[in-house]
Design an enzyme around this catalytic site. Structure first.
Site, mmCIF file in Angstrom:
data_model
loop_
_atom_site.group_PDB
_atom_site.id
_atom_site.type_symbol
_atom_site.label_atom_id
_atom_site.label_comp_id
_atom_site.label_asym_id
_atom_site.label_seq_id
_atom_site.Cartn_x
_atom_site.Cartn_y
_atom_site.Cartn_z
ATOM 1 C CB CYS A 167 34.327 46.062 -30.994
ATOM 2 S SG CYS A 167 35.300 46.106 -29.514
ATOM 3 N NE ARG A 190 39.572 46.745 -28.943
ATOM 4 C CZ ARG A 190 39.197 45.461 -28.948
ATOM 5 N NH1 ARG A 190 37.924 45.182 -28.969
ATOM 6 N NH2 ARG A 190 40.093 44.495 -28.980
ATOM 7 C CE LYS A 227 38.437 35.800 -28.700
ATOM 8 N NZ LYS A 227 38.959 37.064 -29.244
ATOM 9 C CG ASN A 228 42.411 36.641 -27.631
ATOM 10 O OD1 ASN A 228 41.568 36.568 -28.525
ATOM 11 N ND2 ASN A 228 42.187 37.235 -26.487
ATOM 12 C CG ASP A 270 40.189 39.367 -22.643
ATOM 13 O OD1 ASP A 270 41.009 38.818 -23.394
ATOM 14 O OD2 ASP A 270 39.781 40.529 -22.805
ATOM 15 N NE ARG A 274 33.983 38.149 -32.081
ATOM 16 C CZ ARG A 274 34.633 39.082 -31.395
ATOM 17 N NH1 ARG A 274 33.966 39.872 -30.570
ATOM 18 N NH2 ARG A 274 35.929 39.220 -31.524
HETATM 19 C C1 EPZ Z 1 43.710 41.812 -27.509
HETATM 20 O O1 EPZ Z 1 42.994 42.881 -28.085
HETATM 21 C C2 EPZ Z 1 42.696 40.688 -27.313
HETATM 22 N N1 EPZ Z 1 42.135 40.311 -28.612
HETATM 23 C C3 EPZ Z 1 41.586 41.180 -26.390
HETATM 24 O O2 EPZ Z 1 40.715 40.081 -26.172
HETATM 25 C C4 EPZ Z 1 42.205 41.575 -25.063
HETATM 26 O O3 EPZ Z 1 41.187 42.111 -24.230
HETATM 27 C C5 EPZ Z 1 43.292 42.618 -25.268
HETATM 28 O O4 EPZ Z 1 44.259 42.173 -26.231
HETATM 29 C C6 EPZ Z 1 44.005 42.869 -23.952
HETATM 30 O O5 EPZ Z 1 44.909 43.870 -24.059
HETATM 31 C C7 EPZ Z 1 42.844 39.484 -29.411
HETATM 32 O O6 EPZ Z 1 43.965 39.086 -29.099
HETATM 33 C C8 EPZ Z 1 42.180 39.077 -30.697
HETATM 34 P P1 EPZ Z 1 45.324 45.898 -27.097
HETATM 35 P P2 EPZ Z 1 43.804 44.140 -28.708
HETATM 36 O O7 EPZ Z 1 45.882 46.393 -28.384
HETATM 37 O O8 EPZ Z 1 45.063 43.675 -29.327
HETATM 38 C C9 EPZ Z 1 44.627 50.568 -26.792
HETATM 39 C C10 EPZ Z 1 38.668 38.973 -26.013
HETATM 40 O O9 EPZ Z 1 37.712 39.116 -25.235
HETATM 41 N N2 EPZ Z 1 45.284 50.658 -28.105
HETATM 42 O O10 EPZ Z 1 46.223 45.217 -26.133
HETATM 43 O O11 EPZ Z 1 42.862 44.913 -29.547
HETATM 44 C C11 EPZ Z 1 43.258 49.898 -26.877
HETATM 45 O O12 EPZ Z 1 42.268 50.837 -27.229
HETATM 46 C C12 EPZ Z 1 39.351 40.174 -26.617
HETATM 47 O O13 EPZ Z 1 39.173 37.868 -26.309
HETATM 48 C C13 EPZ Z 1 45.598 51.912 -28.629
HETATM 49 O O14 EPZ Z 1 45.318 52.940 -28.025
HETATM 50 O O15 EPZ Z 1 44.099 44.936 -27.374
HETATM 51 C C14 EPZ Z 1 43.068 49.355 -25.481
HETATM 52 O O16 EPZ Z 1 42.577 50.385 -24.658
HETATM 53 C C15 EPZ Z 1 38.671 41.466 -26.238
HETATM 54 N N3 EPZ Z 1 46.194 51.980 -29.846
HETATM 55 C C16 EPZ Z 1 44.496 49.002 -25.036
HETATM 56 O O17 EPZ Z 1 45.367 49.697 -25.932
HETATM 57 C C17 EPZ Z 1 46.519 50.863 -30.568
HETATM 58 O O18 EPZ Z 1 47.086 50.993 -31.675
HETATM 59 C C18 EPZ Z 1 44.842 47.528 -25.101
HETATM 60 O O19 EPZ Z 1 44.555 47.123 -26.400
HETATM 61 C C19 EPZ Z 1 46.194 49.601 -30.020
HETATM 62 C C20 EPZ Z 1 45.589 49.515 -28.789
#
Ligand code: EPZ
Length: 423
Positions: free
Chosen positions: A116, A121, A22-23, A304, A396
């Protein structure tokens, strides 16, 4: 409304091929918007998140059609440069369209993706990265208005955000000049995106390491790509065998992408054997607690997989400490596991799982994607019947959770909930 009905307490035995990731498919479909020619993406999982992404592509003026497990995207004549609220609201990861729309159209408009089930997020890193490439981004009343002709630049992410890395790569492909992304996320899905972009004529290197380099501004053309297997779905199915006992095999997956999870399952007492593109697991005794599990950016223990591994360890001998370091609110499955007899204490980002002898089937509700899958994992290891509602979360990310678990020998089926059922 659909429910899963699970008859627990039976050891599993079977084999299942893991769906496409998915990701990986979500950013790859967004990347297809960059191409003036048709792209074909194979091994796409039939997920509601994928359907939402196809709806966004169609809104943008693309033809996006399924052909079995492949999707054809024709973005030769884009009509719009915005993502409507109705489509943004369903899926916050739609923010990954910001880079490709801005890069292709010179402007982009989308609503600020809300939080979410996992807590806030933020997207500050996404916006900072695009501003480094010259984007003018105005944030007002919940909407983002972006414009600008992008130029290559040196981006440094304050943390290795998966989405921000993807948005930066997608924008940089259209930016004149060289872009470096330092402290980039290293997930396999980032490598998959790089590989797809390069089939379209882009020049991206370094994905999988902390520095990704993009030589932008090259003419792009149609691309064809097969999406990698979903490592988190594989972790889910391995955890199901760990929870229920018996044996099972997941195929089509690169074991190296989930070695932090298989190491934990081995430490807990499972027998795990990795082949070229398969992983075999056998659980023939009560599991034992493991050393603290701390979620971290790849190649650390994946956030995850936290919920599904926790579900598998609820009956382990001893106590296991989890530390969820990636999201603020990713223990919502704990209350539901507790209803099944688990003994789990949560203090902030730490959860302690005190192993119990038995879990008992119950009526439980899925609160988020992986938390919902964890309830199925626990239900397979519980005595009696478990009924899971809230399947929209699970749909999803799992194209066929019940079918796949049945292929592993589980007694699970999807039903329409009778109104009296919930009373
Ligand atoms: C991706 O989410 C995945 N989703 C998530 O999978 C996964 O848990 C996550 O990466 C792992 O890091 C998809 O790829 C669609 P991040 P993403 O940006 O990109 C903070 C699932 O279950 N952050 O790496 O949203 C954020 O709040 C889903 O399949 C900022 O502070 O994750 C989090 O604490 C859930 N500012 C951390 O970084 C930003 O601009 C990691 O978030 C962006 C992120």
């Amino acid at each position: 409304m659909s429910i899963f009905r699970i008859e627990g307490g039976h050891p599993l035995s079977g084999s299942v091929r893991v769906q496409g990731a998915k990701n990986s498919v979500l950013p790859i479909l967004a990347a297809a918007f960059l191409s003036p020619e048709e792209c074909v993406i194979h091994n796409c999982p039939h997920l509601t998140d994928v359907e939402h992404t196809l709806s966004i592509l169609r809104h943008l003026g693309c033809r996006a059609e399924w052909e079995g497990d492949s999707v054809r995207v024709d973005a030769s004549a884009p009509q719009n440069a915005d993502v409507p609220d109705s489509l943004m609201g369903e899926m916050r990861s739609s923010v990954v369209f910001l880079g490709p729309i801005l890069g292709r159209m010179g402007k982009a408009e989308l609503s600020y993706p809300g939080g979410c089930e996992l807590g806030p997020r933020p997207i500050d890193l996404h916006l900072a990265a695009l501003r480094t490439l010259g984007a003018d981004i105005q944030e007002r009343s919940g909407r983002l208005s972006c414009e600008g002709r992008l130029k290559g630049g040196d981006i440094t992410l304050s943390l290795p955000s998966v989405g921000a890395t993807e948005n930066a790569m997608l924008a940089a492909v259209t930016a004149d000049g060289v872009t470096t992304i330092t402290n980039a996320a290293r997930e396999p899905e980032i490598v998959d995106l790089q590989n797809f972009l390069n089939t379209m004529g882009a020049d991206v290197h370094g994905a999988g390491s902390s520095v990704v380099t993009v030589r932008g501004g090259k003419p792009l053309h149609g691309g064809e790509h097969t999406v990698i297997a979903d490592r988190i779905v594989a972790c889910t199915y391995l955890s199901a065998v760990a929870s229920a006992g018996g044996e099972g095999e997941v195929t089509g997956v690169d074991w190296r992408q989930l070695s932090t999870v298989t190491a934990v399952l081995s430490e807990a007492g499972c027998k795990v054997e990795s082949g070229m593109d398969s992983i075999y697991i056998r659980t023939d005794k009560r599991l034992r607690a493991v050393r603290p599990i701390r979620t971290a950016p790849y190649p650390g223990f994946p956030t995850d997989a936290q919920a599904v591994v926790m579900a598998a360890l609820c009956k382990a001998q001893g106590a296991t400490v989890f530390s969820e370091n990636m999201f603020d609110s990713r223990y919502r499955h704990v209350d539901e596991l507790t209803r099944m007899g688990a003994d789990i204490r949560v203090e902030g980002k730490v959860a302690v799982v005190y192993g119990v002898e038995r879990l008992f089937g119950a009526k439980v509700k899925s609160t988020d994607l992986r938390g919902g899958a964890a309830l199925a994992v626990a239900g397979l290891g519980a005595e009696g019947e478990t009924v899971i509602s809230g399947l929209k979360h699970i749909d999803r990310g799992y194209a066929g959770l019940a079918e796949d678990l049945r292929a592993l020998g589980a007694k699970i089926r999807r039903e329409e909930e009778k109104l009296t059922e919930n009373s």
